[in-house]
Design an enzyme around this catalytic site. Structure first.
Site, mmCIF file in Angstrom:
data_model
loop_
_atom_site.group_PDB
_atom_site.id
_atom_site.type_symbol
_atom_site.label_atom_id
_atom_site.label_comp_id
_atom_site.label_asym_id
_atom_site.label_seq_id
_atom_site.Cartn_x
_atom_site.Cartn_y
_atom_site.Cartn_z
ATOM 1 N N TYR A 116 -4.408 9.881 -1.210
ATOM 2 C CA TYR A 116 -3.032 10.050 -0.722
ATOM 3 C C TYR A 116 -1.975 10.285 -1.801
ATOM 4 O O TYR A 116 -1.263 11.291 -1.776
ATOM 5 C CB TYR A 116 -2.631 8.818 0.095
ATOM 6 C CG TYR A 116 -3.416 8.618 1.347
ATOM 7 C CD1 TYR A 116 -3.085 9.289 2.530
ATOM 8 C CD2 TYR A 116 -4.498 7.745 1.374
ATOM 9 C CE1 TYR A 116 -3.819 9.103 3.689
ATOM 10 C CE2 TYR A 116 -5.240 7.552 2.531
ATOM 11 C CZ TYR A 116 -4.900 8.220 3.694
ATOM 12 O OH TYR A 116 -5.628 8.045 4.836
ATOM 13 N N TRP B 4 -8.657 -1.580 -0.132
ATOM 14 C CA TRP B 4 -9.316 -0.362 -0.601
ATOM 15 C C TRP B 4 -10.568 -0.646 -1.426
ATOM 16 O O TRP B 4 -11.212 0.281 -1.930
ATOM 17 C CB TRP B 4 -8.347 0.478 -1.435
ATOM 18 C CG TRP B 4 -7.451 1.341 -0.603
ATOM 19 C CD1 TRP B 4 -6.180 1.064 -0.183
ATOM 20 C CD2 TRP B 4 -7.766 2.632 -0.071
ATOM 21 N NE1 TRP B 4 -5.685 2.093 0.572
ATOM 22 C CE2 TRP B 4 -6.638 3.083 0.654
ATOM 23 C CE3 TRP B 4 -8.892 3.457 -0.136
ATOM 24 C CZ2 TRP B 4 -6.597 4.308 1.301
ATOM 25 C CZ3 TRP B 4 -8.861 4.687 0.497
ATOM 26 C CH2 TRP B 4 -7.727 5.103 1.219
ATOM 27 N N ASP C 60 -8.969 3.961 13.290
ATOM 28 C CA ASP C 60 -9.615 2.699 13.647
ATOM 29 C C ASP C 60 -8.523 1.852 14.321
ATOM 30 O O ASP C 60 -7.650 1.307 13.655
ATOM 31 C CB ASP C 60 -10.144 2.043 12.369
ATOM 32 C CG ASP C 60 -10.614 0.611 12.554
ATOM 33 O OD1 ASP C 60 -10.486 0.055 13.655
ATOM 34 O OD2 ASP C 60 -11.101 0.029 11.561
ATOM 35 N N CYS D 171 -6.758 9.889 6.412
ATOM 36 C CA CYS D 171 -6.749 9.653 7.862
ATOM 37 C C CYS D 171 -5.361 9.975 8.409
ATOM 38 O O CYS D 171 -5.220 10.809 9.300
ATOM 39 C CB CYS D 171 -7.142 8.220 8.174
ATOM 40 S SG CYS D 171 -8.841 7.820 7.727
ATOM 41 N N GLU E 53 0.833 -1.194 0.000
ATOM 42 C CA GLU E 53 0.000 0.000 0.000
ATOM 43 C C GLU E 53 0.874 1.253 0.000
ATOM 44 O O GLU E 53 0.624 2.204 -0.760
ATOM 45 C CB GLU E 53 -0.925 0.005 1.212
ATOM 46 C CG GLU E 53 -1.826 1.237 1.273
ATOM 47 C CD GLU E 53 -2.549 1.379 2.596
ATOM 48 O OE1 GLU E 53 -3.738 1.733 2.576
ATOM 49 O OE2 GLU E 53 -1.920 1.145 3.655
ATOM 50 N N ARG F 251 -5.697 11.928 11.859
ATOM 51 C CA ARG F 251 -6.895 12.634 12.346
ATOM 52 C C ARG F 251 -7.975 11.669 12.802
ATOM 53 O O ARG F 251 -8.772 11.978 13.693
ATOM 54 C CB ARG F 251 -7.468 13.536 11.254
ATOM 55 C CG ARG F 251 -7.974 12.756 10.047
ATOM 56 C CD ARG F 251 -9.005 13.478 9.222
ATOM 57 N NE ARG F 251 -9.453 12.590 8.142
ATOM 58 C CZ ARG F 251 -10.541 11.852 8.206
ATOM 59 N NH1 ARG F 251 -11.320 11.874 9.268
ATOM 60 N NH2 ARG F 251 -10.868 11.058 7.192
#
Length: 298
Positions: free
Chosen positions: A127, A85, A203, A179, A63, A200
């Site tokens: 990203y 994803w 999980d 995130c 990733e 921010r």
């Protein structure tokens, strides 16, 4: 010396005991807290690949390598057997077409049909787009990663060595806003690279395990590219939460004792940040507890 993984376990335990019970965007519900920090020393090659459950660390590395390409389509991920994803474009496809296609069939079409992948496999300006091709108001693209490496090499005492993905103008087009949104770097006087990442939204059961691996491998790559030694890695969480359908899995993980963290090395000196491949990452001494499965909240 206290095992570094207890930071993670204590964070989960604290959220279960003291977190605010609240409904969230996904409709699943969480226990949530604001503000968390963990620190890991990478200087001897140790990396925080969690041991209280098996983490499929190669998935996290793939990733991160995909982010660094600047890509935003899941097709190359699926061709590398990375499915983390798929949930977002699949949900969009089902909603817009009314076709209740299975995940397996959807992924097969993404892999085998370039036109279908172009229409339904793109995540928007997520990203990689922001890291490598941030679009300025003047129409010029900015390679934040490339600029960072240049500064690490030429001006390592700078306090401006950072990159981020929270591009306000493009948030609406993203399948999921970033995130892990800000990364900052710091070089010590003896040539060690320290990193800090602010996340921010986190999980804790599912995402954080992968985020820690991703931050670690990026840290190692940047250190190598800048001719520095790895130092300390700092993780910071904003809205740090456990989903309500993860409570039992968290309780199971909290019963497990951490085992020695593994070590990671780079098998070669890559020519550039764009030249790394999955085989360049060598992990030794990883002996985790069994995996813990849990659903992803979309």
């Amino acid at each position: 010396m206290r095992h570094p993984e207890y930071q993670y376990l204590e964070l989960m335990d604290d959220i279960l005991k003291k977190g605010d019970a609240r409904m969230d965007r996904t409709g699943v519900g969480t226990r949530s807290t604001l503000g968390a920090m963990m620190r890991f020393d990478l200087s001897d090659g140790t990396v925080p690949i969690l041991t209280t459950k098996r983490v499929y660390w190669k998935t996290a590395v793939r990733e991160m390598l995909w982010f660094l390409t600047g890509g935003t389509n899941i097709q190359p991920l699926l061709r590398d057997n990375v499915r983390i994803w798929t949930d977002w474009p699949l949900a969009k496809y089902r909603k817009e077409t009314g076709n209740d296609i299975s995940q397996e069939d959807f992924e097969a079409r993404i892999v085998g049909d370039d036109d279908f992948a172009a229409r339904w496999g793109d995540l928007g300006p997520v990203y990689g787009k922001q890291w490598r091709r941030w679009l300025g108001a003047d129409g010029r693209e900015h390679d934040q990663i490339g600029d960072l490496i240049t500064t690490l090499r030429e001006n390592p005492s700078s306090r401006r060595m950072l990159f981020h993905g929270w591009n306000v103008a493009e948030l609406g087009g993203m399948a999921l806003p970033p995130c892990h949104m800000v990364y900052q770097y710091h070089v010590t006087s003896d040539g060690r690279l320290n990193s800090l990442m602010f996340q921010r939204s986190c999980d804790v059961l599912l995402g954080l395990a992968f985020n820690l691996v991703g931050q670690s491998v990026l840290h190692l790559m940047l250190a190598q590219q800048a001719g520095l030694k790895p130092g300390e890695m700092v993780w910071m969480g904003g809205d740090t939460h456990v989903y309500s359908n993860h409570f039992e899995q968290v309780r199971e993980q909290l019963t497990r004792e951490p085992r020695p963290l593994p070590k990671m090395t780079l098998a070669r000196k890559a020519a550039s940040i764009d030249d790394y491949r999955i085989d360049d990452f060598v992990v030794e001494g990883y002996n985790p507890h069994p995996p813990i499965k849990a659903p992803v909240a979309v």
